[in-house]
Structures are given as C-alpha cells and as structure tokens.
Design a protein around this motif. Sequence first.
Motif, PDB file in Angstrom:
ATOM      1  N   GLY A   1       9.721  -3.376   7.711  1.00 24.08           N
ATOM      2  CA  GLY A   1       9.587  -3.025   6.278  1.00 24.08           C
ATOM      3  C   GLY A   1       8.439  -2.039   6.366  1.00 24.08           C
ATOM      4  N   THR A   2       7.934  -1.336   5.006  1.00 22.03           N
ATOM      5  CA  THR A   2       7.030  -0.715   4.712  1.00 22.03           C
ATOM      6  C   THR A   2       6.596  -0.945   3.291  1.00 22.03           C
ATOM      7  N   TYR A   3       5.113  -0.703   3.274  1.00 16.37           N
ATOM      8  CA  TYR A   3       4.734  -0.950   1.760  1.00 16.37           C
ATOM      9  C   TYR A   3       3.310  -0.371   1.593  1.00 16.37           C
ATOM     10  N   PRO A   4       2.944  -0.201   0.394  1.00 18.07           N
ATOM     11  CA  PRO A   4       1.752   0.527  -0.208  1.00 18.07           C
ATOM     12  C   PRO A   4       0.546   0.030   0.538  1.00 18.07           C
ATOM     13  N   ALA A   5      -0.208   1.006   0.928  1.00 17.86           N
ATOM     14  CA  ALA A   5      -1.566   0.675   1.495  1.00 17.86           C
ATOM     15  C   ALA A   5      -2.602  -0.143   0.825  1.00 17.86           C
ATOM     16  N   GLN A   6      -2.403  -0.081  -0.631  1.00 16.05           N
ATOM     17  CA  GLN A   6      -3.233  -1.016  -1.529  1.00 16.05           C
ATOM     18  C   GLN A   6      -2.869  -2.430  -1.379  1.00 16.05           C
ATOM     19  N   VAL A   7      -1.995  -2.996  -0.785  1.00 18.70           N
ATOM     20  CA  VAL A   7      -1.456  -4.137  -0.902  1.00 18.70           C
ATOM     21  C   VAL A   7      -2.341  -4.989   0.233  1.00 18.70           C
ATOM     22  N   GLY A   8      -3.034  -6.164  -0.104  1.00 18.95           N
ATOM     23  CA  GLY A   8      -3.958  -6.812   0.904  1.00 18.95           C
ATOM     24  C   GLY A   8      -3.183  -7.510   1.660  1.00 18.95           C
ATOM     25  N   GLU A   9      -2.016  -8.220   1.483  1.00 12.33           N
ATOM     26  CA  GLU A   9      -1.306  -9.070   2.463  1.00 12.33           C
ATOM     27  C   GLU A   9       0.273  -8.598   2.482  1.00 12.33           C
ATOM     28  N   PRO A  10       0.738  -8.637   3.662  1.00 12.14           N
ATOM     29  CA  PRO A  10       1.949  -8.271   3.636  1.00 12.14           C
ATOM     30  C   PRO A  10       3.011  -8.790   2.759  1.00 12.14           C
ATOM     31  N   PRO A  11       4.065  -8.124   2.102  1.00  5.51           N
ATOM     32  CA  PRO A  11       4.910  -8.778   1.264  1.00  5.51           C
ATOM     33  C   PRO A  11       5.692  -9.929   1.814  1.00  5.51           C
ATOM     34  N   ALA A  12       5.961 -11.055   0.687  1.00  6.40           N
ATOM     35  CA  ALA A  12       6.614 -11.976   1.332  1.00  6.40           C
ATOM     36  C   ALA A  12       8.149 -11.765   1.888  1.00  6.40           C
ATOM     37  N   GLU A  13       8.863 -10.948   1.347  1.00  7.81           N
ATOM     38  CA  GLU A  13       9.935 -10.288   2.018  1.00  7.81           C
ATOM     39  C   GLU A  13       9.909  -9.831   3.453  1.00  7.81           C
ATOM     40  N   ILE A  14       9.000  -9.086   3.533  1.00 12.32           N
ATOM     41  CA  ILE A  14       8.798  -8.547   4.959  1.00 12.32           C
ATOM     42  C   ILE A  14       8.323  -9.730   5.938  1.00 12.32           C
ATOM     43  N   ILE A  15       7.442 -10.907   5.426  1.00 14.65           N
ATOM     44  CA  ILE A  15       7.365 -12.071   6.361  1.00 14.65           C
ATOM     45  C   ILE A  15       8.400 -12.746   6.616  1.00 14.65           C
ATOM     46  N   GLU A  16       9.307 -13.266   5.652  1.00 14.80           N
ATOM     47  CA  GLU A  16      10.688 -13.824   5.609  1.00 14.80           C
ATOM     48  C   GLU A  16      11.453 -12.954   6.686  1.00 14.80           C
ATOM     49  N   LYS A  17      11.570 -11.768   6.596  1.00 13.88           N
ATOM     50  CA  LYS A  17      12.360 -10.921   7.567  1.00 13.88           C
ATOM     51  C   LYS A  17      11.867 -10.922   8.930  1.00 13.88           C
ATOM     52  N   ILE A  18      10.690 -10.870   9.130  1.00 14.35           N
ATOM     53  CA  ILE A  18      10.066 -11.175  10.515  1.00 14.35           C
ATOM     54  C   ILE A  18      10.160 -12.606  11.043  1.00 14.35           C
ATOM     55  N   LYS A  19      10.123 -13.608  10.088  1.00 16.12           N
ATOM     56  CA  LYS A  19      10.541 -14.813  10.594  1.00 16.12           C
ATOM     57  C   LYS A  19      11.883 -15.071  11.012  1.00 16.12           C
ATOM     58  N   ALA A  20      12.906 -14.494  10.376  1.00 14.41           N
ATOM     59  CA  ALA A  20      14.308 -14.710  10.580  1.00 14.41           C
ATOM     60  C   ALA A  20      14.660 -13.966  11.822  1.00 14.41           C
ATOM     61  N   ARG A  21      13.999 -12.786  12.137  1.00  9.43           N
ATOM     62  CA  ARG A  21      14.253 -12.143  13.302  1.00  9.43           C
ATOM     63  C   ARG A  21      13.553 -12.490  14.613  1.00  9.43           C
ATOM     64  N   ARG A  22      12.213 -13.198  14.354  1.00 11.55           N
ATOM     65  CA  ARG A  22      11.497 -13.518  15.552  1.00 11.55           C
ATOM     66  C   ARG A  22      10.759 -14.828  15.241  1.00 11.55           C
ATOM     67  N   PRO A  23      11.761 -16.010  15.315  1.00 12.38           N
ATOM     68  CA  PRO A  23      11.265 -17.242  14.829  1.00 12.38           C
ATOM     69  C   PRO A  23      10.208 -17.958  15.693  1.00 12.38           C
ATOM     70  N   ASP A  24       9.920 -17.265  16.824  1.00 12.32           N
ATOM     71  CA  ASP A  24       8.658 -17.593  17.394  1.00 12.32           C
ATOM     72  C   ASP A  24       7.413 -16.953  17.100  1.00 12.32           C
ATOM     73  N   TRP A  25       7.582 -15.924  16.106  1.00 11.42           N
ATOM     74  CA  TRP A  25       6.380 -15.210  15.741  1.00 11.42           C
ATOM     75  C   TRP A  25       5.153 -15.971  15.048  1.00 11.42           C
ATOM     76  N   LYS A  26       4.019 -15.774  15.693  1.00 13.18           N
ATOM     77  CA  LYS A  26       2.880 -16.604  14.976  1.00 13.18           C
ATOM     78  C   LYS A  26       2.125 -16.376  13.812  1.00 13.18           C
ATOM     79  N   GLY A  27       2.485 -15.105  13.208  1.00 19.84           N
ATOM     80  CA  GLY A  27       1.808 -14.790  11.893  1.00 19.84           C
ATOM     81  C   GLY A  27       1.100 -13.636  12.489  1.00 19.84           C
ATOM     82  N   TYR A  28       0.432 -12.722  11.449  1.00 17.30           N
ATOM     83  CA  TYR A  28      -0.389 -11.641  11.556  1.00 17.30           C
ATOM     84  C   TYR A  28      -1.753 -11.643  11.772  1.00 17.30           C
ATOM     85  N   LYS A  29      -2.264 -12.789  11.319  1.00 19.04           N
ATOM     86  CA  LYS A  29      -3.830 -12.842  11.651  1.00 19.04           C
ATOM     87  C   LYS A  29      -4.295 -13.470  12.906  1.00 19.04           C
TER      88      LYS A  29
END
Length: 107
Positions: free
Chosen positions: A79-107
């Motif tokens: 996904g893509t989102y505006p640069a002014q957003v401080g945190e990734p949107p929840a729908e993008i996080i959910e999409k990543i978790k669904a596609r990459r169950p072993d993903w540890k997060g972005y921080k």
Amino acid sequence: MLLLECPYCGVKAEETELSPGYEAHLKRYGPGSTDEEFEAYMFARKNPKGVHFERWRHTYGCGKWFLAARCTATLEVFGTYPAQVGEPPAEIIEKIKARRPDWKGYK
Ligand SMILES: [Zn+2]
C-alpha cells in the motif's frame, strides 16, 4: 517492474516516474540528543530483505512525497499513503500480517 499508486493523484506510476526518498518513519534527533542517537539518525538505515517502508516522490507527476510499504525481495506492494502520516495505516499493517505471518513489525 515496480508500480506504486500515488495516494494524491491516483496514478499508478512506474519507478522511472518516481524518486526514492529512502527509509520512512525515521525518528529524528537534533540538539539535546546523545551522540549515539544523532549518529544513528544520520547514518544507520535498515536494509531488509522483505517488508520495508519507504519514502517516494511522484517526481514526473504531481510532485508530492508519499510513503509506500513493499517487499524488497518480490516487489509486492502492500500500500501507499500520504507522507504526513506518522504511522502506517492499520489496513496496510493488516495486509502485511495476512501475507507475511512471520513479519515482526516496522520498528
Ligand atoms: Zn501523484
């Protein structure tokens, strides 16, 4: 080929229409920070093989900066989102978790 949809004008732009701005969501340090914090801010960057959050500019389009979540190994875009957003949107996080169950997060 990497295709990223600009969240401002809706154009699905090829990589040649964009300029990279490197890692997104950096915590900035300035006066008052420790030398180690400032050095890490200036020089330390993630270079993952997998999910990465990046800054991109729609250089040959609307000219605006935006952020993208993509896989550096497969070029899958989450996904893509505006640069002014401080945190990734929840729908993008959910999409990543669904596609990459072993993903540890972005921080
Ligand atoms: Zn645009």
